[in-house]
Scaffold this motif. Structure first.
Motif, PDB file in Angstrom:
ATOM      1  N   LEU A  70       5.339   9.762  -6.805  1.00 57.51           N
ATOM      2  CA  LEU A  70       4.467  10.908  -6.513  1.00 57.51           C
ATOM      3  C   LEU A  70       4.188  11.022  -5.019  1.00 57.51           C
ATOM      4  N   TYR A  71       4.035   9.900  -4.333  1.00 56.00           N
ATOM      5  CA  TYR A  71       3.707   9.925  -2.919  1.00 56.00           C
ATOM      6  C   TYR A  71       4.932  10.181  -2.038  1.00 56.00           C
ATOM      7  N   THR A  72       6.098  10.273  -2.673  1.00 55.17           N
ATOM      8  CA  THR A  72       7.314  10.568  -1.909  1.00 55.17           C
ATOM      9  C   THR A  72       7.404  12.044  -1.544  1.00 55.17           C
TER      10      THR A  72
ATOM     11  N   LEU B 286       6.333  -0.112  -2.350  1.00 49.02           N
ATOM     12  CA  LEU B 286       5.173  -0.017  -1.468  1.00 49.02           C
ATOM     13  C   LEU B 286       5.549  -0.313  -0.021  1.00 49.02           C
ATOM     14  N   LYS B 287       4.624   0.021   0.869  1.00 44.43           N
ATOM     15  CA  LYS B 287       4.784  -0.236   2.302  1.00 44.43           C
ATOM     16  C   LYS B 287       3.891  -1.407   2.716  1.00 44.43           C
ATOM     17  N   ASP B 288       4.262  -2.007   3.836  1.00 42.19           N
ATOM     18  CA  ASP B 288       3.452  -3.066   4.448  1.00 42.19           C
ATOM     19  C   ASP B 288       3.131  -4.190   3.463  1.00 42.19           C
ATOM     20  N   VAL B 289       4.137  -4.608   2.720  1.00 42.87           N
ATOM     21  CA  VAL B 289       3.923  -5.719   1.785  1.00 42.87           C
ATOM     22  C   VAL B 289       3.782  -7.011   2.589  1.00 42.87           C
ATOM     23  N   LYS B 290       2.731  -7.749   2.328  1.00 43.31           N
ATOM     24  CA  LYS B 290       2.491  -8.995   3.071  1.00 43.31           C
ATOM     25  C   LYS B 290       1.886 -10.047   2.156  1.00 43.31           C
TER      26      LYS B 290
ATOM     27  N   ARG C  40       0.815  -1.218   0.000  1.00 46.33           N
ATOM     28  CA  ARG C  40       0.000   0.000   0.000  1.00 46.33           C
ATOM     29  C   ARG C  40       0.845   1.262   0.000  1.00 46.33           C
ATOM     30  N   LEU C  41       0.209   2.332  -0.438  1.00 45.25           N
ATOM     31  CA  LEU C  41       0.736   3.684  -0.324  1.00 45.25           C
ATOM     32  C   LEU C  41      -0.300   4.492   0.441  1.00 45.25           C
ATOM     33  N   ALA C  42       0.061   4.967   1.610  1.00 47.51           N
ATOM     34  CA  ALA C  42      -0.886   5.694   2.448  1.00 47.51           C
ATOM     35  C   ALA C  42      -1.027   7.130   1.963  1.00 47.51           C
ATOM     36  N   GLY C  43      -2.262   7.606   1.911  1.00 51.73           N
ATOM     37  CA  GLY C  43      -2.520   8.990   1.531  1.00 51.73           C
ATOM     38  C   GLY C  43      -2.259   9.936   2.680  1.00 51.73           C
ATOM     39  N   VAL C  44      -2.418  11.218   2.406  1.00 53.15           N
ATOM     40  CA  VAL C  44      -2.169  12.239   3.405  1.00 53.15           C
ATOM     41  C   VAL C  44      -3.419  13.102   3.565  1.00 53.15           C
ATOM     42  N   GLY C  45      -3.642  13.558   4.810  1.00 55.89           N
ATOM     43  CA  GLY C  45      -4.747  14.490   5.014  1.00 55.89           C
ATOM     44  C   GLY C  45      -5.821  14.021   5.947  1.00 55.89           C
ATOM     45  N   GLY C  46      -5.591  12.973   6.698  1.00 54.00           N
ATOM     46  CA  GLY C  46      -6.614  12.545   7.652  1.00 54.00           C
ATOM     47  C   GLY C  46      -6.679  11.035   7.754  1.00 54.00           C
TER      48      GLY C  46
END
Length: 568
Positions: free
Chosen positions: A262-264, A491-495, A211-217
């Motif tokens: 882009l999410y970096t 990605l993060k949290d690859v499982k 996943r790629l976590a979004g920003v803003g809440g």
């Protein structure tokens, strides 16, 4: 031992040369008759699919073969191994072998299947589902042609054509020649080295997520991108799945790479969570996706799927063609995120790639069918908004499940173009560019952020370098570990997620012995034994008469061999 035998033969020659000549020489000629240098040929064969799905058996049920070879031209195929070439293959010939209770069927394939005429390739692709539609008792194998195997086929074809005798009106001379040819022709006994197939216990289908976590809440909408990685065809070991679905997996990895960049950066970090899912068991009614949904929706309280899912985009068969079809179970309503994606895809295609024909294909989910049409239907059953993007207009097209789906079927330039279409449309939805007044021809992924055609090509090359049938890809497979590595780079949290069939009521069952070694032993036909027995009986009869009338025979020989008296 050899010295004693030589003494016996020496005494035979000295004491009774005529008897030795009559008895010993024919026996030696029979024993040392010239035989081919190679009496057997060993080659690898790949067995047809054998699996159970929802309790229904599919494919061949047997794996043992030990019978004489024939081609389909022979009149009698019962308990014979029927060899067919792909160039001459037809469903009628295949059914003829099954109806006559053939011992086995071996279909030979050219080494370069992409060089086959397109009409033959298309015909075979359409026949593959029919071959697998029902349970087949006869073992069915596929083999790659080489010079020796072609020679075996040619000789078997000759002997098969000799199986039928000429009509009664033919002369006895023709009948004798045919009988002699049949008796002296070479036959082949086809024998497999493996054991009978058995069910594989505790087989685990592996899926991967990152996943790629979004920003803003906290309560952010989630976009899910999905592609199944396994391949399918009439024979698991020959299923490379280049377009279906190597192209979808390579596109997913490229999208993960682009959006991770882009999410970096803070300026381009969007307010959407991006969830990437590479599913296993896609060709077996999307078993990996089904279990993943159960784990996330039924057995956990913390999951991105529990929250606000904007839409699920499934990628399937995107490596060719000049058309893109968005397959939906329910047309999206105006004002929804899925409707925004539909419009953004239309805008990107029309403004940047006018050569591409884009359309939406609506098909309701038919729960009465044994197999779902597309992967998005698994999400639709759980009331998640989802659709599948493909260059195929229908789920019924044969190239989705064929051993003919090999590397040349993927056009990397078209795959790169389709990847850019999807990336641009997703970015326009995520950053809400249309409502902000951005023109349709605005390109986000350019220069350092552009789609890397070389990377797409490398991933497709790697995926098609080995068969990826679900029965061959276990949790320790290099396919799974390499996919996990690539996802972990972006990605993060690859499982991992595993699916095992229920032991009491299994949804799927796989079987072993899918790849074996076959030996073709050179043998003489049964009529050769009969003819040899007749010749031996005639020879012994002649010897019996000669011994019984030895005095007469001796006087005749003496008259012939005695020198004539000289005239005085």
């Amino acid at each position: 031992m050899f010295e004693e035998a030589s003494e016996v033969f020496d005494n035979m020659f000295k004491s009774s040369f005529p008897l030795t000549f009559i008895v010993f020489i024919p026996a030696v000629l029979i024993l040392v008759s010239p035989l081919p240098a190679e009496a057997a040929h060993e080659f690898t064969v790949y067995r047809m699919q054998q699996y159970d799905l929802q309790g229904q058996p599919y494919g061949t049920r047997n794996a043992i073969l030990n019978t004489e070879a024939r081609t389909v031209e022979a009149e009698v195929l019962s308990r014979r191994c029927v060899i067919m070439r792909l160039a001459d293959f037809s469903y009628d010939k295949y059914q003829k072998a099954l109806r006559q209770s053939a011992g086995a069927v071996v279909i030979t394939l050219p080494k370069n299947m992409s060089a086959m005429p397109q009409d033959i390739v298309q015909q075979f692709m359409e026949l593959e589902p029919e071959m697998l539609a029902t349970e087949t008792i006869v073992p069915v194998y596929f083999a790659m042609e080489d010079d020796e195997l072609l020679s075996i086929y040619t000789q078997t074809l000759t002997s098969s054509s000799s199986d039928s005798f000429p009509p009664l009106c033919s002369c006895w001379c023709d009948l004798f020649v045919l009988l002699l040819h049949t008796a002296t022709a070479n036959g082949f006994q086809m024998v497999t080295s493996g054991a009978q197939s058995k069910a594989i216990s505790d087989w685990a289908i592996t899926s991967l997520e990152g996943r790629l976590a979004g920003v803003g809440g906290e309560d952010l909408p989630t976009i899910v991108v999905v592609a199944h990685y396994d391949s399918f065809g009439v024979a698991p070991w020959l299923s490379y799945g280049a377009d279906s679905n190597g192209s979808g997996v390579s596109m997913l990895l490229e999208l993960a790479r682009l959006f991770s960049k882009l999410y970096t950066y803070k300026r381009t970090h969007a307010g959407y969570n991006l969830l990437f899912f590479v599913s296993g068991g896609g060709k077996f009614n999307y078993q990996g996706t089904k279990r993943w949904l159960e784990e996330n929706l039924d057995h956990t309280d913390s999951s991105l799927l529990q929250d606000n899912v904007a839409f699920v985009l499934c990628l399937d068969t995107l490596g060719n063609g000049d058309s893109l079809h968005l397959h939906v179970s329910k047309p999206p309503k105006e004002g929804t995120p899925q409707y925004s994606l539909l419009k953004e895809l239309e805008m990107v295609v029309s403004s940047q790639y006018p050569e591409v024909k884009f359309s939406m294909v609506h098909k309701k989910i038919n729960l009465a069918d044994d197999m779902l049409a597309w992967e998005h239907e698994r999400f639709g059953i759980r009331r998640l908004p989802a659709f599948t993007l493909s260059h195929l207009p229908s789920h019924r097209l044969a190239q989705r499940s064929s051993i003919m789906d090999v590397r040349p079927h993927v056009d990397v330039k078209r795959l790169s173009r389709n990847t850019k279409v999807v990336a641009e449309a997703l970015a326009r939805v995520i950053y809400n560019l249309t409502e902000k007044g951005a023109p349709g021809d605005l390109q986000i992924f350019t220069e350092q952020m552009q789609v890397q055609e070389e990377q797409l090509s490398a991933v497709v090359d790697w995926l098609t370098a080995q068969p990826r049938a679900a029965q061959l890809v276990d949790k320790d497979s290099s396919v799974v570990s390499t996919l996990e590595y690539h996802l972990g780079r972006y990605l993060k949290d690859v499982k991992r997620h595993y699916v095992k069939a229920d032991k009491r009521d299994p949804e799927f069952v796989f079987y072993d012995q899918l790849k074996q070694t076959m030996n073709a032993y050179r043998v003489k036909p049964a009529i050769f034994d009969l003819l040899l027995a007749v010749c031996i009986a005639a020879y012994l009869g002649m010897m019996y008469l000669a011994i019984q009338n030895f005095g007469v025979l001796y006087s005749v020989v003496r008259r012939i061999t005695q020198p004539k008296a000289k005239a005085h």
